[in-house]
Design a protein around this motif. Structure first.
Motif, PDB file in Angstrom:
ATOM      1  N   ARG A 140      21.376  41.121 115.581  1.00  0.00           N
ATOM      2  CA  ARG A 140      21.234  40.032 116.333  1.00  0.00           C
ATOM      3  C   ARG A 140      19.564  39.739 116.508  1.00  0.00           C
ATOM      4  NH1 ARG A 140      25.431  39.047 119.984  1.00  0.00           N
ATOM      5  NH2 ARG A 140      26.963  40.725 120.279  1.00  0.00           N
ATOM      6  N   PRO A 141      19.388  38.344 116.355  1.00  0.00           N
ATOM      7  CA  PRO A 141      18.013  37.754 116.477  1.00  0.00           C
ATOM      8  C   PRO A 141      17.307  38.227 117.743  1.00  0.00           C
ATOM      9  CG  PRO A 141      19.553  36.138 116.420  1.00  0.00           C
ATOM     10  CD  PRO A 141      20.330  37.300 116.205  1.00  0.00           C
ATOM     11  N   SER A 142      16.238  38.364 117.864  1.00  0.00           N
ATOM     12  CA  SER A 142      15.305  38.651 119.171  1.00  0.00           C
ATOM     13  C   SER A 142      14.666  37.391 119.590  1.00  0.00           C
ATOM     14  CB  SER A 142      14.763  39.873 118.954  1.00  0.00           C
ATOM     15  OG  SER A 142      13.672  39.547 118.201  1.00  0.00           O
ATOM     16  N   SER A 143      14.121  37.366 120.746  1.00  0.00           N
ATOM     17  CA  SER A 143      13.420  36.287 121.152  1.00  0.00           C
ATOM     18  C   SER A 143      12.234  36.255 120.393  1.00  0.00           C
ATOM     19  CB  SER A 143      12.983  36.504 122.793  1.00  0.00           C
ATOM     20  OG  SER A 143      12.432  37.594 123.030  1.00  0.00           O
ATOM     21  N   SER A 144      11.525  37.185 119.831  1.00  0.00           N
ATOM     22  CA  SER A 144      10.285  37.252 119.224  1.00  0.00           C
ATOM     23  C   SER A 144      10.118  37.496 117.818  1.00  0.00           C
ATOM     24  CB  SER A 144       9.102  38.224 119.927  1.00  0.00           C
ATOM     25  OG  SER A 144       9.729  39.157 120.100  1.00  0.00           O
ATOM     26  N   GLY A 145      11.442  37.932 117.177  1.00  0.00           N
ATOM     27  CA  GLY A 145      11.693  38.324 115.727  1.00  0.00           C
ATOM     28  C   GLY A 145      11.078  40.052 115.844  1.00  0.00           C
ATOM     29  N   GLY A 146      10.724  40.204 114.545  1.00  0.00           N
ATOM     30  CA  GLY A 146      10.060  41.490 114.187  1.00  0.00           C
ATOM     31  C   GLY A 146      10.811  42.446 113.767  1.00  0.00           C
ATOM     32  N   TRP A 147      11.023  43.825 114.167  1.00  0.00           N
ATOM     33  CA  TRP A 147      11.638  44.570 113.368  1.00  0.00           C
ATOM     34  C   TRP A 147      12.963  45.622 114.295  1.00  0.00           C
ATOM     35  CZ3 TRP A 147      10.830  44.906 108.264  1.00  0.00           C
ATOM     36  CH2 TRP A 147       9.476  44.196 107.686  1.00  0.00           C
ATOM     37  N   GLU A 148      13.850  46.031 113.798  1.00  0.00           N
ATOM     38  CA  GLU A 148      15.060  46.552 114.179  1.00  0.00           C
ATOM     39  C   GLU A 148      14.965  48.096 113.716  1.00  0.00           C
ATOM     40  OE1 GLU A 148      17.987  47.896 117.247  1.00  0.00           O
ATOM     41  OE2 GLU A 148      16.754  45.903 116.912  1.00  0.00           O
ATOM     42  N   ARG A 149      14.645  49.159 114.778  1.00  0.00           N
ATOM     43  CA  ARG A 149      14.689  50.587 114.167  1.00  0.00           C
ATOM     44  C   ARG A 149      15.994  51.044 114.127  1.00  0.00           C
ATOM     45  NH1 ARG A 149       9.586  54.153 116.392  1.00  0.00           N
ATOM     46  NH2 ARG A 149       7.736  52.589 115.229  1.00  0.00           N
ATOM     47  N   VAL A 150      16.631  51.750 112.802  1.00  0.00           N
ATOM     48  CA  VAL A 150      17.924  52.345 112.529  1.00  0.00           C
ATOM     49  C   VAL A 150      17.574  53.858 112.480  1.00  0.00           C
ATOM     50  CG1 VAL A 150      19.887  52.297 111.441  1.00  0.00           C
ATOM     51  CG2 VAL A 150      18.750  50.316 111.940  1.00  0.00           C
ATOM     52  N   TYR A 151      18.146  54.609 113.252  1.00  0.00           N
ATOM     53  CA  TYR A 151      18.091  56.240 113.271  1.00  0.00           C
ATOM     54  C   TYR A 151      19.115  56.728 112.560  1.00  0.00           C
ATOM     55  CZ  TYR A 151      14.312  55.286 116.742  1.00  0.00           C
ATOM     56  OH  TYR A 151      12.920  54.866 117.248  1.00  0.00           O
ATOM     57  N   ILE A 152      18.984  57.272 111.421  1.00  0.00           N
ATOM     58  CA  ILE A 152      19.820  58.215 110.948  1.00  0.00           C
ATOM     59  C   ILE A 152      19.828  59.579 111.091  1.00  0.00           C
ATOM     60  CG2 ILE A 152      20.747  58.885 108.673  1.00  0.00           C
ATOM     61  CD1 ILE A 152      19.840  56.043 107.550  1.00  0.00           C
ATOM     62  N   GLU A 153      20.913  60.396 111.619  1.00  0.00           N
ATOM     63  CA  GLU A 153      20.756  61.598 112.286  1.00  0.00           C
ATOM     64  C   GLU A 153      20.584  62.699 110.951  1.00  0.00           C
ATOM     65  OE1 GLU A 153      25.002  62.966 113.264  1.00  0.00           O
ATOM     66  OE2 GLU A 153      24.243  61.527 114.428  1.00  0.00           O
ATOM     67  N   GLY A 154      20.079  63.804 111.275  1.00  0.00           N
ATOM     68  CA  GLY A 154      20.010  64.771 110.020  1.00  0.00           C
ATOM     69  C   GLY A 154      21.218  65.154 109.815  1.00  0.00           C
TER      70      GLY A 154
END
Length: 242
Positions: A140-154
């Motif tokens: 989903r777009p945010s109000s200011s753009g930027g980056w989304e962090r996705v965490y992949i578990e071990g």
């Protein structure tokens, strides 16, 4: 899509004793497992990445099979068609626990698990590896753009000596059942290796849209469409035969 023979969330413990008198208990000694090391790294940038798996261990007389079970969140996906093509071209062996949509955005998707069968590295005894492509979903777009962090578990690491019928019972590791090969036609006993020094997760950063730019982007798109239509209409009117 192939149906897995076991539930990835809960492994069934299996007895280690031989069920038949002619079965042979074999496999590496307990001290050998201290040499096992698993590393997970991420290569490339943007939406299209690669997960690099490597398992290192001391050489053994018997061939060792390695299976990595990787749980993936809704923010990424693996392309089953790409995996099938890579299996034919490079021998990559990856089995998914469910069908994966390639088009859904992250908020409409669910997580899944991948079974990655590692292959011996050429000319490097005691090294098993696999390079698996993984792709970021749109967020989903945010109000200011930027980056989304996705965490992949071990991941979880399963090992088994190729020629053993029954695994030793005196090892500090759990005996579980999982598909023997990527063909998923039979189930084998594996040792789930405990105590590995693997990071809790690896992180991907994916770009997201800037919601505040919706108006200018829509206006620019409409303007460009009208301009192209006007130029096309002028060309047809000038050179067309009516």
């Amino acid at each position: 899509m192939l149906i897995l023979y076991f539930a990835l969330s809960v492994f069934r413990l299996t007895p280690c004793e031989a069920s038949q008198k002619d079965e042979v208990i074999c496999g590496p000694a307990s001290a050998w497992f201290e040499s096992v090391d698993l590393s997970v790294n991420v290569a490339k940038r943007g939406f299209h990445r690669e997960l690099l798996y490597e398992v290192q261990h001391d050489p053994t007389p018997q061939a060792i099979k390695a299976l990595v079970i990787q749980r993936l969140p809704s923010g990424v996906y693996m392309d089953q068609y790409q995996l099938a093509s890579l299996r034919e071209d490079t021998g990559l062996q990856v089995l998914l626990d469910s069908a994966v949509s390639l088009e859904d955005p992250a908020h409409l998707s669910s997580g899944f698990s991948a079974l990655v069968y590692l292959s011996p590295a050429d000319g490097l005894p005691g090294l098993l590896q696999a390079v698996v492509p993984v792709h970021g979903r749109y967020h989903r777009p945010s109000s200011s753009g930027g980056w989304e962090r996705v965490y992949i578990e071990g991941p979880r690491l399963l090992l088994r000596p190729e020629s053993c019928e029954t695994l030793p019972s005196d090892l500090p590791h759990r005996v579980v059942e999982a598909p023997c090969t990527v063909q998923n036609q039979s189930v084998c006993s594996w040792l789930e290796i405990q105590g590995l020094q693997v990071p809790d997760s690896v992180t991907l950063e994916l770009p997201v849209g800037d919601f505040s730019l919706t108006g200018p982007v829509c206006a620019g798109t409409i303007l460009a469409t009208l301009l192209c239509f006007a130029l096309l209409f002028r060309t047809i009117w000038k050179h067309g035969i009516f």
